[in-house]
Scaffold this motif. Sequence first.
Motif, PDB file in Angstrom:
ATOM      1  N   ALA A  14      15.811 102.841  -9.168  1.00 41.79           N
ATOM      2  CA  ALA A  14      14.090 102.286  -8.257  1.00 41.79           C
ATOM      3  C   ALA A  14      14.093 101.237  -8.821  1.00 41.79           C
ATOM      4  O   ALA A  14      13.986 100.593 -10.200  1.00 41.79           O
ATOM      5  N   ALA A  15      14.331  99.802  -8.395  1.00 40.75           N
ATOM      6  CA  ALA A  15      13.676  98.700  -8.387  1.00 40.75           C
ATOM      7  C   ALA A  15      11.921  98.410  -8.754  1.00 40.75           C
ATOM      8  O   ALA A  15      11.360  99.229  -8.181  1.00 40.75           O
ATOM      9  N   PRO A  16      10.976  97.988  -9.695  1.00 37.51           N
ATOM     10  CA  PRO A  16       9.536  98.239  -9.454  1.00 37.51           C
ATOM     11  C   PRO A  16       9.324  96.878  -8.443  1.00 37.51           C
ATOM     12  O   PRO A  16       9.793  96.600  -7.940  1.00 37.51           O
ATOM     13  N   ALA A  17       8.397  97.537  -7.482  1.00 41.61           N
ATOM     14  CA  ALA A  17       7.385  96.488  -7.120  1.00 41.61           C
ATOM     15  C   ALA A  17       7.269  95.298  -7.036  1.00 41.61           C
ATOM     16  O   ALA A  17       6.520  95.034  -8.110  1.00 41.61           O
ATOM     17  N   VAL A  18       7.359  94.488  -6.686  1.00 38.54           N
ATOM     18  CA  VAL A  18       7.149  93.251  -5.853  1.00 38.54           C
ATOM     19  C   VAL A  18       6.137  92.867  -7.106  1.00 38.54           C
ATOM     20  O   VAL A  18       5.978  91.607  -8.368  1.00 38.54           O
ATOM     21  N   ASP A  19       4.476  93.193  -6.573  1.00 35.84           N
ATOM     22  CA  ASP A  19       3.488  92.851  -7.293  1.00 35.84           C
ATOM     23  C   ASP A  19       3.422  93.576  -8.441  1.00 35.84           C
ATOM     24  O   ASP A  19       2.718  92.938  -9.330  1.00 35.84           O
ATOM     25  N   GLU A  20       3.735  93.844  -8.618  1.00 38.37           N
ATOM     26  CA  GLU A  20       4.245  94.907 -10.505  1.00 38.37           C
ATOM     27  C   GLU A  20       4.672  93.990 -11.578  1.00 38.37           C
ATOM     28  O   GLU A  20       5.017  93.467 -12.853  1.00 38.37           O
ATOM     29  N   ARG A  21       6.048  93.611 -11.005  1.00 36.33           N
ATOM     30  CA  ARG A  21       6.723  92.931 -11.899  1.00 36.33           C
ATOM     31  C   ARG A  21       7.245  91.246 -11.032  1.00 36.33           C
ATOM     32  O   ARG A  21       8.446  91.353 -10.639  1.00 36.33           O
ATOM     33  N   PRO A  22       6.596  90.464 -10.224  1.00 37.69           N
ATOM     34  CA  PRO A  22       6.783  89.524 -10.049  1.00 37.69           C
ATOM     35  C   PRO A  22       8.045  88.255 -10.569  1.00 37.69           C
ATOM     36  O   PRO A  22       8.761  87.903  -9.808  1.00 37.69           O
ATOM     37  N   ASP A  23       8.057  88.554 -11.769  1.00 42.16           N
ATOM     38  CA  ASP A  23       9.485  88.301 -12.361  1.00 42.16           C
ATOM     39  C   ASP A  23       9.722  88.161 -12.578  1.00 42.16           C
ATOM     40  O   ASP A  23      11.786  87.654 -12.418  1.00 42.16           O
ATOM     41  N   PHE A  25      11.449  88.620  -9.187  1.00 42.26           N
ATOM     42  CA  PHE A  25      12.105  88.331  -8.594  1.00 42.26           C
ATOM     43  C   PHE A  25      11.686  87.044  -7.937  1.00 42.26           C
ATOM     44  O   PHE A  25      11.149  86.776  -8.221  1.00 42.26           O
ATOM     45  N   GLN A  26      12.455  86.912  -6.644  1.00 40.42           N
ATOM     46  CA  GLN A  26      12.536  85.929  -6.021  1.00 40.42           C
ATOM     47  C   GLN A  26      12.160  85.980  -4.865  1.00 40.42           C
ATOM     48  O   GLN A  26      13.161  87.189  -3.695  1.00 40.42           O
ATOM     49  N   TRP A  27      11.249  84.812  -3.886  1.00 44.98           N
ATOM     50  CA  TRP A  27      11.079  84.818  -2.208  1.00 44.98           C
ATOM     51  C   TRP A  27      12.705  84.241  -1.533  1.00 44.98           C
ATOM     52  O   TRP A  27      12.934  82.850  -1.816  1.00 44.98           O
ATOM     53  N   GLY A  28      13.732  85.256  -0.441  1.00 42.46           N
ATOM     54  CA  GLY A  28      14.626  84.637  -0.319  1.00 42.46           C
ATOM     55  C   GLY A  28      13.929  83.713   0.731  1.00 42.46           C
ATOM     56  O   GLY A  28      14.301  84.600   2.056  1.00 42.46           O
ATOM     57  N   ALA A  29      13.735  82.683   1.156  1.00 43.53           N
ATOM     58  CA  ALA A  29      13.538  82.838   2.130  1.00 43.53           C
ATOM     59  C   ALA A  29      14.489  82.244   3.974  1.00 43.53           C
ATOM     60  O   ALA A  29      14.139  82.156   5.098  1.00 43.53           O
ATOM     61  N   CYS A  30      15.974  82.505   3.062  1.00 40.90           N
ATOM     62  CA  CYS A  30      16.869  82.383   3.934  1.00 40.90           C
ATOM     63  C   CYS A  30      16.928  83.944   4.368  1.00 40.90           C
ATOM     64  O   CYS A  30      17.329  83.813   5.979  1.00 40.90           O
ATOM     65  N   HIS A  31      17.128  85.219   3.859  1.00 41.93           N
ATOM     66  CA  HIS A  31      16.619  86.250   4.634  1.00 41.93           C
ATOM     67  C   HIS A  31      15.162  86.373   5.414  1.00 41.93           C
ATOM     68  O   HIS A  31      15.312  87.550   5.612  1.00 41.93           O
ATOM     69  N   GLY A  32      13.993  85.931   4.434  1.00 42.11           N
ATOM     70  CA  GLY A  32      12.221  86.230   4.986  1.00 42.11           C
ATOM     71  C   GLY A  32      12.139  87.186   3.948  1.00 42.11           C
ATOM     72  O   GLY A  32      11.273  88.641   4.302  1.00 42.11           O
ATOM     73  N   HIS A  33      12.987  87.867   2.620  1.00 46.38           N
ATOM     74  CA  HIS A  33      12.345  89.134   2.106  1.00 46.38           C
ATOM     75  C   HIS A  33      12.744  88.425   0.904  1.00 46.38           C
ATOM     76  O   HIS A  33      13.345  87.353   0.016  1.00 46.38           O
ATOM     77  N   ALA A  59      20.742  86.294  -5.492  1.00 43.02           N
ATOM     78  CA  ALA A  59      20.125  87.716  -5.827  1.00 43.02           C
ATOM     79  C   ALA A  59      19.786  88.626  -4.369  1.00 43.02           C
ATOM     80  O   ALA A  59      20.749  88.839  -3.222  1.00 43.02           O
ATOM     81  N   TYR A  60      19.677  89.800  -5.191  1.00 39.71           N
ATOM     82  CA  TYR A  60      19.707  91.142  -4.267  1.00 39.71           C
ATOM     83  C   TYR A  60      18.616  91.846  -3.356  1.00 39.71           C
ATOM     84  O   TYR A  60      17.446  92.077  -4.302  1.00 39.71           O
ATOM     85  N   CYS A  61      18.942  92.263  -2.238  1.00 36.06           N
ATOM     86  CA  CYS A  61      17.285  93.083  -1.551  1.00 36.06           C
ATOM     87  C   CYS A  61      18.179  94.661  -1.830  1.00 36.06           C
ATOM     88  O   CYS A  61      19.066  94.717  -1.131  1.00 36.06           O
ATOM     89  N   MET A  62      18.014  95.279  -2.959  1.00 39.70           N
ATOM     90  CA  MET A  62      18.816  96.528  -3.333  1.00 39.70           C
ATOM     91  C   MET A  62      18.555  97.401  -2.569  1.00 39.70           C
ATOM     92  O   MET A  62      16.738  98.049  -2.354  1.00 39.70           O
TER      93      MET A  62
END
Length: 143
Positions: A14-23, A25-33, A59-62
């Motif tokens: 389980a990955a932490p939530a984006v707002d908990e650990r924004p470091d 994650f990266q926004w993927g404009a190509c996929h929109g998430h 990167a991954y959207c797990m």
Amino acid sequence: FSVAAVNQGQADLAAPAVDERPDLFQWGACHGHYHYQGFAAYELRDPAGRVVTRGSKQAYCMMDSYRVLDGPAVGCQQHYTCEGQGIRVGWADLYGNDLDCQWIDITGIPAGAYQLAVTLNPTRTFEEVTFSNNTTVVPVTIP
């Protein structure tokens, strides 16, 4: 070429939530998430195993893409998605070759036989029973 991350361990990844650990994650404009960074490393190697170039996969959207195991500890319904990322025990996250924004730039690489090595969880961020099965290598020919 497709990559599947299969969770056969004792606990969910389980990955932490984006707002908990924004470091993480990266926004993927190509996929929109958002995508979890660092879940996989890609290397193109020559026949002797020397690294020719590294991948620039976005990167991954797990997520629980499909169920691969049965049993009482394996949930029947998808739990993790791109909005709440992870991979449940007994589930896999599959990335097919038709998904855009995944590649290794081979510009300037001579034609020939190579190996593509993919390592999941290369930084060992997620605890696992063993890290010995995290890399797969497949032959690749550049025409």
